[in-house]
Scaffold this active site. Structure first.
Site, PDB file in Angstrom:
ATOM      1  N   SER A  47       0.891  -1.165   0.075  1.00  0.00           N
ATOM      2  CA  SER A  47       0.142  -0.009  -0.216  1.00  0.00           C
ATOM      3  C   SER A  47       0.771   1.363   0.162  1.00  0.00           C
ATOM      4  CB  SER A  47      -0.837   0.011   1.309  1.00  0.00           C
ATOM      5  OG  SER A  47      -0.185   0.392   2.248  1.00  0.00           O
ATOM      6  N   LYS A  48       0.122   2.124  -0.019  1.00  0.00           N
ATOM      7  CA  LYS A  48       1.043   3.712  -0.175  1.00  0.00           C
ATOM      8  C   LYS A  48       1.774   3.769   0.934  1.00  0.00           C
ATOM      9  CE  LYS A  48      -1.866   6.306  -3.121  1.00  0.00           C
ATOM     10  NZ  LYS A  48      -2.807   6.935  -3.262  1.00  0.00           N
TER      11      LYS A  48
END
Ligand code: GLU
Length: 484
Positions: A244-245
């Site tokens: 994920s980010k």
């Protein structure tokens, strides 16, 4: 064997994620390897979340990576009539039925089941309606959904990655295929499109495994031949959690802007869930096509390690033909403000040599730009770490650098052989015996400001006589004027 037909089917609800690009790559590799056809389908039926901007980002990302698709792009939203017609065919052949239960009724029943700690599954009450009852409700214009009737037994397939996967049908409720407004549910749209597009192998992320039994049931109800399925492993960050980010950039476009080469990105993505065998890691696009085999696809989650991507980029940077490297580095060098494109063009031989020497240690174009600084500027900035380490013994450094200055100034020419001889003689005089290397490190800092550079004689040649001697003088001046 019929021509394989594969597709990448992203939903345009954001940028092109590296996981999506990996899926696109594997489909493309398979198609290219087997003389197949690679298709692109934009799954834009979710009008609220789909945007033209994301569709453009998907095209751009795929184009940057060079993952071309072969036929016109299919926009799922343009096929709603066919999706509906396929669902109606299932009503007609009695593999589906109308359900008049409202959302509120279903929510109530779900809540009641949950209160009893039962898992909720649609109880099929509308499948028991009499024909007259159905006709009366239709005459009353009562809204209805269309539900697929799940038979008994198991639904299994031989996945190219996971071998046999089997789901008991009792765990699958009679799922909705058409909403009350006649729009298809996701699995209906996917199957209708995959059949219409003649897809022979569906390769996608393993987050879709739970959709596959439903899709298989729909293929059968529509009398269509099943494609093969291959479910690719998820991609995790170094901490083992879903990428994920939090882990850094996850958009393909971000890596493009960070100066990663498309060939390196492809190579890196290829290893996320595929092992070509024989410990092979570094591959060109053509080598990947030649080696690609679904047997090498892995079940376990793949790890996204940006350090490895940088390393991979460095390897690909070294593989680039020098003129291509030049065309990437030149604008970045010009943007750094150290040099103009005209100057570089007028010193092309020198520039070529600089690139050949710098690329070896560089992982990115930015690294090259950074390392090129000392060769393009009048003076250098000393890296404090390099000074602390390599000029620690000030008395020795001064004597050594002064000796080097004297010896090099006395040289009639400026070539590596003569310089090496002169520096070895200085080392000899300083009582270093054959350890001339001891003066190379302090000299390197004097010439480049840092302790890492190409070979010292290459550096001297690149800088030329005047600049090298001036840098030695500046270094001596700096040392004499700094207090420790
Ligand atoms: N649109 C789906 C996604 O982006 C892919 C569907 C499929 O490949 O079957 O996850």
């Amino acid at each position: 064997m019929a021509t394989p037909r594969l597709r990448f089917a992203p939903s345009p609800t954001g940028y092109l994620h590296v996981g999506g690009a990996r899926t696109a790559l594997f489909n493309w590799l398979y198609a290219r390897k087997h003389g197949g056809v690679m298709l692109l389908r934009i799954e834009d039926t979710d009008k609220a979340r789909s945007t033209d901007e994301s569709t453009r980002a998907i095209f751009e990302g795929l184009n940057w990576l060079g993952l071309q698709w072969d036929e016109d792009v299919v926009h799922q939203g343009a096929n709603l009539d066919r999706h509906r017609a396929d669902a109606e065919r299932m009503l007609a052949n009695d593999t589906a039925y109308r359900c008049f239960c409202t959302q509120e009724e279903l929510a109530e029943r779900r809540a009641a089941a949950e209160a009893n700690k039962d898992s909720f599954k649609y109880d099929r009450r509308c499948d028991r309606l009499s024909a007259a009852d159905i006709a009366a409700r239709l005459a009353d214009n009562m809204p209805f959904t269309v539900r697929f009737r799940v038979s008994e037994g198991h639904t299994s397939w031989n996945d190219l990655v996971h071998d046999t996967i089997s789901f008991p049908n009792k765990d699958i409720e009679d799922f909705i295929i058409l909403r009350t407004d006649g729009t298809p549910i996701y699995n209906m749209a996917v199957v209708s499109d995959d059949i219409a597009m003649g897809i022979t192998l569906v390769m996608r992320g393993d987050d879709h495994i739970s959709n596959t039994p439903k899709q298989i049931l729909l293929y059968r109800a529509l009398g269509a031949e099943l494609p093969q399925f291959a479910h690719l492993p998820m991609i995790h960050g170094l901490d083992g959690k879903k990428l994920s980010k939090r882990h850094g950039a996850t958009a393909v476009g971000d890596y493009q802007h960070l100066g990663i080469l498309p060939g390196a990105m492809l190579n890196f993505l290829a290893l996320l869930g595929w092992a070509p065998g024989d410990d092979i890691e570094l591959m060109t696009r053509d080598e990947m096509i030649a080696l690609f085999d679904t047997k090498g696809l892995q079940k376990k989650a793949a790890i996204f390690d940006t350090k490895k991507l940088e390393w991979m980029n460095g390897q690909h940077l070294n593989l680039l033909p020098i003129d291509e490297l030049m065309s990437r580095v030149t604008p970045a060098l010009v943007a750094s403000g150290h040099v103009s494109a005209e100057w570089l063009a007028g010193h092309s031989e020198w520039y070529l040599k600089l690139l050949e020497l710098l690329k070896v240690r560089a992982r990115t174009v930015d690294d090259i730009v950074q390392q090129a600084g000392p060769y393009l500027t009048e003076s250098v900035v000393y890296d404090p770490d390099a000074v602390a380490r390599q000029w620690k013994d000030r008395a020795f450094t001064e004597t050594a650098l002064a000796g080097v200055h004297e010896a090099l100034s006395a040289l009639p020419g400026w070539n590596a052989t003569a310089m090496e001889e002169a520096l070895r003689a200085v080392a000899e005089r300083l009582g270093l015996g054959d350890k001339a290397g001891k003066i190379f490190q302090p000299l390197r800092v004097a010439l480049t400001g840092s302790s890492a550079s190409p070979g010292i004689f290459d550096v001297l040649e690149l800088l030329g006589r005047e600049r090298s001697l001036a840098r030695l003088s500046s270094a001596l001046h700096f040392i004499a004027n700094t207090t420790t």
